[in-house]
Design a protein around this motif. Structure first.
Motif, PDB file in Angstrom:
ATOM      1  N   VAL A   1       0.945  -1.358   0.400  1.00  0.00           N
ATOM      2  CA  VAL A   1       0.254   0.061  -0.540  1.00  0.00           C
ATOM      3  C   VAL A   1       0.762   1.237   0.071  1.00  0.00           C
ATOM      4  CG1 VAL A   1      -2.101   1.417   0.739  1.00  0.00           C
ATOM      5  CG2 VAL A   1      -1.929  -0.670   0.542  1.00  0.00           C
ATOM      6  N   CYS A   2       1.737   1.391   0.777  1.00  0.00           N
ATOM      7  CA  CYS A   2       2.835   2.432   0.692  1.00  0.00           C
ATOM      8  C   CYS A   2       3.098   2.657  -0.442  1.00  0.00           C
ATOM      9  CB  CYS A   2       3.927   2.383   1.924  1.00  0.00           C
ATOM     10  SG  CYS A   2       3.657   2.942   3.411  1.00  0.00           S
ATOM     11  N   ALA A   3       3.781   1.708  -1.353  1.00  0.00           N
ATOM     12  CA  ALA A   3       4.489   1.422  -2.949  1.00  0.00           C
ATOM     13  C   ALA A   3       3.518   2.098  -3.470  1.00  0.00           C
ATOM     14  CB  ALA A   3       4.674   0.641  -2.822  1.00  0.00           C
ATOM     15  N   GLU A   4       2.045   1.688  -3.432  1.00  0.00           N
ATOM     16  CA  GLU A   4       0.542   2.020  -3.929  1.00  0.00           C
ATOM     17  C   GLU A   4       0.613   3.638  -4.256  1.00  0.00           C
ATOM     18  OE1 GLU A   4      -2.471   1.776  -6.608  1.00  0.00           O
ATOM     19  OE2 GLU A   4      -1.063   0.864  -6.159  1.00  0.00           O
ATOM     20  N   VAL A   5       0.511   4.140  -2.975  1.00  0.00           N
ATOM     21  CA  VAL A   5       0.454   5.453  -2.966  1.00  0.00           C
ATOM     22  C   VAL A   5       1.750   6.372  -3.181  1.00  0.00           C
ATOM     23  CG1 VAL A   5       0.120   7.171  -0.565  1.00  0.00           C
ATOM     24  CG2 VAL A   5      -0.820   5.441  -0.777  1.00  0.00           C
ATOM     25  N   ALA A   6       3.243   5.996  -3.182  1.00  0.00           N
ATOM     26  CA  ALA A   6       4.277   7.027  -3.904  1.00  0.00           C
ATOM     27  C   ALA A   6       3.529   7.240  -5.179  1.00  0.00           C
ATOM     28  CB  ALA A   6       5.520   5.548  -3.481  1.00  0.00           C
ATOM     29  N   CYS A   7       3.259   5.978  -5.633  1.00  0.00           N
ATOM     30  CA  CYS A   7       3.760   5.693  -7.084  1.00  0.00           C
ATOM     31  C   CYS A   7       2.447   6.735  -7.440  1.00  0.00           C
ATOM     32  CB  CYS A   7       2.900   4.415  -7.440  1.00  0.00           C
ATOM     33  SG  CYS A   7       4.459   3.641  -7.729  1.00  0.00           S
ATOM     34  N   GLU A   8       0.582   6.560  -7.056  1.00  0.00           N
ATOM     35  CA  GLU A   8       0.046   7.818  -7.029  1.00  0.00           C
ATOM     36  C   GLU A   8       1.043   9.001  -6.934  1.00  0.00           C
ATOM     37  OE1 GLU A   8      -4.151   9.383  -4.805  1.00  0.00           O
ATOM     38  OE2 GLU A   8      -3.912   7.213  -5.722  1.00  0.00           O
ATOM     39  N   LEU A   9       1.305   9.705  -6.053  1.00  0.00           N
ATOM     40  CA  LEU A   9       1.847  10.774  -5.664  1.00  0.00           C
ATOM     41  C   LEU A   9       2.957  11.843  -6.822  1.00  0.00           C
ATOM     42  CD1 LEU A   9       2.416  10.483  -1.390  1.00  0.00           C
ATOM     43  CD2 LEU A   9       0.460  11.511  -3.258  1.00  0.00           C
ATOM     44  N   ALA A  10       3.866  10.594  -6.871  1.00  0.00           N
ATOM     45  CA  ALA A  10       4.151  10.713  -8.090  1.00  0.00           C
ATOM     46  C   ALA A  10       4.018  11.273  -9.469  1.00  0.00           C
ATOM     47  CB  ALA A  10       5.855   9.494  -8.111  1.00  0.00           C
ATOM     48  N   LEU A  11       3.194  10.393 -10.068  1.00  0.00           N
ATOM     49  CA  LEU A  11       2.688  10.565 -11.473  1.00  0.00           C
ATOM     50  C   LEU A  11       2.014  11.592 -11.591  1.00  0.00           C
ATOM     51  CD1 LEU A  11       1.922   8.647 -13.876  1.00  0.00           C
ATOM     52  CD2 LEU A  11      -0.645   8.866 -12.300  1.00  0.00           C
ATOM     53  N   GLY A  12       2.600  11.815 -12.593  1.00  0.00           N
ATOM     54  CA  GLY A  12       2.231  13.666 -13.460  1.00  0.00           C
ATOM     55  C   GLY A  12       3.312  14.996 -12.825  1.00  0.00           C
ATOM     56  N   LYS A  13       4.341  14.501 -12.021  1.00  0.00           N
ATOM     57  CA  LYS A  13       5.070  15.237 -11.440  1.00  0.00           C
ATOM     58  C   LYS A  13       6.252  15.572 -11.849  1.00  0.00           C
ATOM     59  CE  LYS A  13       3.407  15.469  -6.600  1.00  0.00           C
ATOM     60  NZ  LYS A  13       1.860  15.666  -7.267  1.00  0.00           N
ATOM     61  N   THR A  14       6.971  16.598 -12.246  1.00  0.00           N
ATOM     62  CA  THR A  14       7.371  16.376 -12.704  1.00  0.00           C
ATOM     63  C   THR A  14       8.954  15.831 -12.107  1.00  0.00           C
ATOM     64  OG1 THR A  14       8.673  18.507 -11.180  1.00  0.00           O
ATOM     65  CG2 THR A  14       7.944  18.649 -14.200  1.00  0.00           C
ATOM     66  N   LYS A  15      10.326  15.963 -12.609  1.00  0.00           N
ATOM     67  CA  LYS A  15      11.354  14.715 -11.635  1.00  0.00           C
ATOM     68  C   LYS A  15      11.306  15.385 -10.295  1.00  0.00           C
ATOM     69  CE  LYS A  15      16.723  13.643 -12.244  1.00  0.00           C
ATOM     70  NZ  LYS A  15      17.539  13.122 -13.016  1.00  0.00           N
ATOM     71  N   ASP A  16      11.706  17.263 -10.317  1.00  0.00           N
ATOM     72  CA  ASP A  16      11.943  17.822  -9.275  1.00  0.00           C
ATOM     73  C   ASP A  16      11.490  18.225  -8.513  1.00  0.00           C
ATOM     74  OD1 ASP A  16      14.571  18.031 -10.469  1.00  0.00           O
ATOM     75  OD2 ASP A  16      14.016  20.312 -11.359  1.00  0.00           O
ATOM     76  N   GLN A  17       9.872  17.577  -8.604  1.00  0.00           N
ATOM     77  CA  GLN A  17       8.948  17.673  -7.938  1.00  0.00           C
ATOM     78  C   GLN A  17       8.535  15.983  -6.882  1.00  0.00           C
ATOM     79  OE1 GLN A  17       5.518  18.780 -10.708  1.00  0.00           O
ATOM     80  NE2 GLN A  17       4.854  20.804  -9.974  1.00  0.00           N
ATOM     81  N   ALA A  18       8.501  15.434  -7.632  1.00  0.00           N
ATOM     82  CA  ALA A  18       8.842  13.750  -7.264  1.00  0.00           C
ATOM     83  C   ALA A  18      10.441  13.489  -6.363  1.00  0.00           C
ATOM     84  CB  ALA A  18       9.015  12.777  -8.395  1.00  0.00           C
ATOM     85  N   LEU A  19      10.838  14.411  -6.179  1.00  0.00           N
ATOM     86  CA  LEU A  19      12.436  14.002  -5.444  1.00  0.00           C
ATOM     87  C   LEU A  19      11.717  15.105  -4.009  1.00  0.00           C
ATOM     88  CD1 LEU A  19      15.219  14.800  -8.122  1.00  0.00           C
ATOM     89  CD2 LEU A  19      14.645  12.731  -6.745  1.00  0.00           C
ATOM     90  N   THR A  20      10.849  15.453  -4.053  1.00  0.00           N
ATOM     91  CA  THR A  20      11.285  16.119  -2.864  1.00  0.00           C
ATOM     92  C   THR A  20       9.957  15.389  -1.945  1.00  0.00           C
ATOM     93  OG1 THR A  20       8.885  17.265  -3.961  1.00  0.00           O
ATOM     94  CG2 THR A  20      10.936  18.906  -4.143  1.00  0.00           C
ATOM     95  N   LEU A  21       9.226  14.252  -2.572  1.00  0.00           N
ATOM     96  CA  LEU A  21       8.172  13.814  -1.718  1.00  0.00           C
ATOM     97  C   LEU A  21       9.227  12.832  -0.551  1.00  0.00           C
ATOM     98  CD1 LEU A  21       6.021  11.892  -4.769  1.00  0.00           C
ATOM     99  CD2 LEU A  21       5.199  13.545  -3.105  1.00  0.00           C
ATOM    100  N   GLU A  22       7.903  12.752   0.462  1.00  0.00           N
ATOM    101  CA  GLU A  22       8.359  12.062   1.306  1.00  0.00           C
ATOM    102  C   GLU A  22       7.724  11.808   2.441  1.00  0.00           C
ATOM    103  OE1 GLU A  22       9.655  14.699   4.607  1.00  0.00           O
ATOM    104  OE2 GLU A  22      10.403  16.771   2.777  1.00  0.00           O
ATOM    105  N   SER A  23       7.870  10.454   3.390  1.00  0.00           N
ATOM    106  CA  SER A  23       7.181   9.606   3.408  1.00  0.00           C
ATOM    107  C   SER A  23       5.816   9.908   4.069  1.00  0.00           C
ATOM    108  CB  SER A  23       8.378   8.499   4.804  1.00  0.00           C
ATOM    109  OG  SER A  23       8.456   9.217   5.914  1.00  0.00           O
ATOM    110  N   LYS A  24       6.331  11.577   4.946  1.00  0.00           N
ATOM    111  CA  LYS A  24       5.333  11.594   5.486  1.00  0.00           C
ATOM    112  C   LYS A  24       3.489  12.229   4.487  1.00  0.00           C
ATOM    113  CE  LYS A  24       6.622  17.188   4.249  1.00  0.00           C
ATOM    114  NZ  LYS A  24       7.488  18.038   5.469  1.00  0.00           N
ATOM    115  N   HIS A  25       3.947  12.724   3.307  1.00  0.00           N
ATOM    116  CA  HIS A  25       2.843  12.293   2.293  1.00  0.00           C
ATOM    117  C   HIS A  25       1.978  11.369   1.963  1.00  0.00           C
ATOM    118  CE1 HIS A  25       6.073  15.954   0.929  1.00  0.00           C
ATOM    119  NE2 HIS A  25       4.740  16.501   1.567  1.00  0.00           N
ATOM    120  N   ILE A  26       2.665  10.081   2.011  1.00  0.00           N
ATOM    121  CA  ILE A  26       2.542   8.666   1.913  1.00  0.00           C
ATOM    122  C   ILE A  26       1.235   8.728   3.383  1.00  0.00           C
ATOM    123  CG2 ILE A  26       2.930   6.396   1.914  1.00  0.00           C
ATOM    124  CD1 ILE A  26       5.594   6.305   0.863  1.00  0.00           C
TER     125      ILE A  26
END
Length: 138
Positions: free
Chosen positions: A84-109
């Protein structure tokens, strides 16, 4: 006999979903039972494989086009929390730029699945690590 066995199995599955919903929350169960990002991509531009401390494997596959994540998926042989954590991480990253995706953190999941039990919080980190490793490769 087969119908009786099927009914017993259905009842057990319902009980598992009910207990999991109480402990982990509806959002967790929804993503666990209806994933959108599970599976290995045959064609990808970026990929990383990490091994969480629990001994499982997590792989992230990304298609990056024009600096945006156009497609993303994961594979894990880990537990439901890893899944489930991987599922959410993928959802959060989809559509983002590389730089935006690199700012994702565990707290976002955790914001998406806030009822994740404290003893399962170790599952929050591997998808972020895999995402970062994949995107930092040339």
């Amino acid at each position: 006999m087969q119908e009786k066995l099927a009914n017993i199995c259905d009842e057990i599955q319902k009980k598992i979903y009910q207990e999991t919903t109480v402990e982990f929350g509806e959002e967790f169960v929804k993503r666990w039972t209806n994933p959108n990002f599970v599976g290995r991509l045959e064609t990808y531009t970026h990929m990383a494989k990490v091994k969480p401390s629990c001994g499982s494997v997590l792989e992230i596959y990304i298609v990056l086009e024009e600096d945006k994540i156009k497609e993303i998926s994961f594979y894990t042989d880990g537990c439901g929390s890893d899944f489930v954590c991987a599922e959410v991480a993928c959802e959060l990253a989809l559509g983002k730029t590389k730089d935006q995706a690199l700012t994702l953190e565990s707290k976002h999941i955790l914001q998406v699945i806030p009822k994740l039990p404290l003893d399962k919080h170790g599952a929050l980190y591997p998808p972020i690590k895999a995402l970062q490793e994949a995107l930092q490769k040339p």
